[in-house]
Write a protein that holds these residues in place. Structure first.
Motif, PDB file in Angstrom:
ATOM      1  N   ARG A 189       0.836  -1.210   0.000  1.00 19.15           N
ATOM      2  CA  ARG A 189       0.000   0.000   0.000  1.00 19.15           C
ATOM      3  C   ARG A 189       0.866   1.254   0.000  1.00 19.15           C
ATOM      4  N   LEU A 190       1.922   1.229   0.779  1.00 20.90           N
ATOM      5  CA  LEU A 190       2.841   2.365   0.828  1.00 20.90           C
ATOM      6  C   LEU A 190       3.464   2.620  -0.551  1.00 20.90           C
ATOM      7  N   PHE A 191       3.933   1.558  -1.209  1.00 20.78           N
ATOM      8  CA  PHE A 191       4.501   1.698  -2.545  1.00 20.78           C
ATOM      9  C   PHE A 191       3.460   2.186  -3.550  1.00 20.78           C
ATOM     10  N   THR A 192       2.233   1.718  -3.426  1.00 21.28           N
ATOM     11  CA  THR A 192       1.159   2.147  -4.320  1.00 21.28           C
ATOM     12  C   THR A 192       0.873   3.628  -4.127  1.00 21.28           C
ATOM     13  N   VAL A 193       0.827   4.063  -2.892  1.00 23.39           N
ATOM     14  CA  VAL A 193       0.580   5.479  -2.602  1.00 23.39           C
ATOM     15  C   VAL A 193       1.738   6.326  -3.128  1.00 23.39           C
ATOM     16  N   LEU A 194       2.967   5.883  -2.901  1.00 27.97           N
ATOM     17  CA  LEU A 194       4.127   6.630  -3.388  1.00 27.97           C
ATOM     18  C   LEU A 194       4.154   6.698  -4.918  1.00 27.97           C
ATOM     19  N   LEU A 195       3.839   5.596  -5.564  1.00 27.92           N
ATOM     20  CA  LEU A 195       3.814   5.559  -7.024  1.00 27.92           C
ATOM     21  C   LEU A 195       2.707   6.458  -7.566  1.00 27.92           C
ATOM     22  N   GLY A 196       1.532   6.404  -6.974  1.00 29.07           N
ATOM     23  CA  GLY A 196       0.408   7.259  -7.390  1.00 29.07           C
ATOM     24  C   GLY A 196       0.733   8.732  -7.193  1.00 29.07           C
TER      25      GLY A 196
END
Length: 165
Positions: free
Chosen positions: A7-14
């Protein structure tokens, strides 16, 4: 990997995808923008120079009409100033396209902006040169009229020197 890391990586990527377009990676190169700003000032300066030349030449033609009536080139000066103005207007049209490119601010338009800049400069320089040439020629004839007695004395002295030789 656990779900919280994903989730953290998804938020950072978004967030990265949302922020990158605003970082200026797709803007016109700064040197091209600087050249556009410089050209904007140069065109404004050229416009004022041509306007001033037209005003000065018209004033001199009107004030010394007797002198300029005998100068065949003086009849062509208004047309030459019109030609200089037309060249400057052509440069201004190209600059308007350049301003639209600057407003769109896309890196891919950098080459087109450079081409327009290279087209504008010779037109502007030629227009200014032509107007300055007409202005200096008119000033030369006006100066000749103002210094006519002194020049006649110089010519008379030179003639006397030749006779005495």
């Amino acid at each position: 990997m656990n779900k919280s890391v994903l989730r953290l990586f998804t938020v950072l990527l978004g967030t990265g995808l949302a922020v990158v377009p605003f970082l200026g990676f797709d803007d016109l190169p700064s040197r091209v923008r600087a050249q556009i700003d410089s050209e904007r000032a140069s065109i404004a300066s050229a416009s004022s120079q041509i306007g001033r030349a037209r005003t000065d030449v018209t004033r001199e033609l009107d004030s010394d009409a007797d002198v300029f009536r005998t100068v065949p080139a003086s009849k062509q000066w208004p047309a030459q100033l019109d030609g200089a103005q037309a060249q400057l207007q052509s440069a201004q049209r190209d600059f308007d396209q350049l301003a639209a490119i600057e407003k769109q601010n896309r890196r891919g338009d950098g080459d087109r902006a450079q081409r327009l800049l290279s087209d504008i400069r010779p037109l502007r320089d030629s227009a200014v040169r032509q107007a300055s040439s007409v202005e200096s020629e008119a000033a030369r004839w006006s100066q000749l009229k103002r210094n006519l007695p002194g020049q006649l004395d110089d010519m008379n002295r030179a003639y006397q020197a030749i006779l005495n030789f």
